[in-house]
Motif scaffolding. Structure first.
Motif, mmCIF file in Angstrom:
data_model
loop_
_atom_site.group_PDB
_atom_site.id
_atom_site.type_symbol
_atom_site.label_atom_id
_atom_site.label_comp_id
_atom_site.label_asym_id
_atom_site.label_seq_id
_atom_site.Cartn_x
_atom_site.Cartn_y
_atom_site.Cartn_z
ATOM 1 N N ALA A 1 16.654 37.663 21.434
ATOM 2 C CA ALA A 1 17.526 36.634 20.861
ATOM 3 C C ALA A 1 17.061 35.240 21.268
ATOM 4 N N LEU A 2 16.663 35.087 22.519
ATOM 5 C CA LEU A 2 16.168 33.781 22.979
ATOM 6 C C LEU A 2 14.850 33.414 22.306
ATOM 7 N N ALA A 3 13.995 34.398 22.077
ATOM 8 C CA ALA A 3 12.686 34.130 21.483
ATOM 9 C C ALA A 3 12.784 33.758 20.004
ATOM 10 N N VAL A 4 13.765 34.287 19.291
ATOM 11 C CA VAL A 4 13.891 33.961 17.866
ATOM 12 C C VAL A 4 14.821 32.771 17.624
ATOM 13 N N ALA A 5 15.590 32.373 18.613
ATOM 14 C CA ALA A 5 16.568 31.292 18.437
ATOM 15 C C ALA A 5 15.940 29.975 17.977
ATOM 16 N N GLY B 1 11.111 27.495 26.034
ATOM 17 C CA GLY B 1 10.047 26.494 26.060
ATOM 18 C C GLY B 1 8.722 27.033 25.569
ATOM 19 N N LEU B 2 8.407 28.259 25.935
ATOM 20 C CA LEU B 2 7.149 28.871 25.513
ATOM 21 C C LEU B 2 7.136 29.113 24.009
ATOM 22 N N VAL B 3 8.248 29.528 23.455
ATOM 23 C CA VAL B 3 8.315 29.769 22.003
ATOM 24 C C VAL B 3 8.196 28.453 21.241
#
Length: 163
Positions: A151-155, A32-34
């Motif tokens: 991985a979650l931040a670039v997804a 959500g933050l990304v």
């Protein structure tokens, strides 16, 4: 509106809170933050959340190791006449395996930190109880958690670029 420093500080706080309270999902927060603030560097967000998570999980590790004294209501009452059950016997074998096969123990910790299989909270407690060296716990935890949160931040960016 929060500044980038405020968002990073909030991410750190959420990561520590989610490490201590298992029902809080820091993964959903990171995604959500990304999506809300794509200007945040993915690597910085992943690093901050990783450090917060490992810092929180260290409390579980040290408590299981017996270095943090738990309140009386959380302590197990010992009964010297009680025969250990199958679960206790399995845990003893597991402790022995961790001590005699440190590479295997590190592999399990790394897999758990990255994929949460087995759940990382349980692995932190068992690692402390099994007396896995704190250096092994920290290295595998930091590497695995960083890979997970990176991985979650670039997804979201990958999904947007792909669509």
């Amino acid at each position: 509106m929060l500044t980038s420093i405020g968002l990073i500080a909030t991410a750190f706080g959420m990561s520590v809170a989610s490490a201590l309270v298992p029902v809080i999902s820091v993964e959903i927060f990171v995604v959500g933050l990304v999506v809300k603030s794509p200007e945040l560097p993915w690597w910085l967000l992943a690093l901050v959340v990783t450090v917060g998570q490992i810092g929180g999980k260290l409390l579980y590790y040290y408590a299981a190791r017996g270095l943090i004294r738990l309140p009386r209501f959380m302590q197990r009452k010992s009964d010297p006449g009680r025969h250990p059950g199958r679960w206790a016997a399995w845990l003893e074998r597991f402790r022995f395996s961790c001590q005699t096969r440190p590479v295997w123990a590190g592999g399990v910790l790394l897999l758990s930190a990255t994929a949460s299989l087995p759940p990382f909270l349980a692995t932190c407690v068992i690692a402390g109880w099994a007396r896995v060296p704190v250096s092994t716990f920290l290295i595998t935890g930091l590497v695995g958690r960083f890979a997970r949160f990176a991985a979650l931040a670039v997804a979201p960016g990958i999904m947007i670029a792909w669509l």
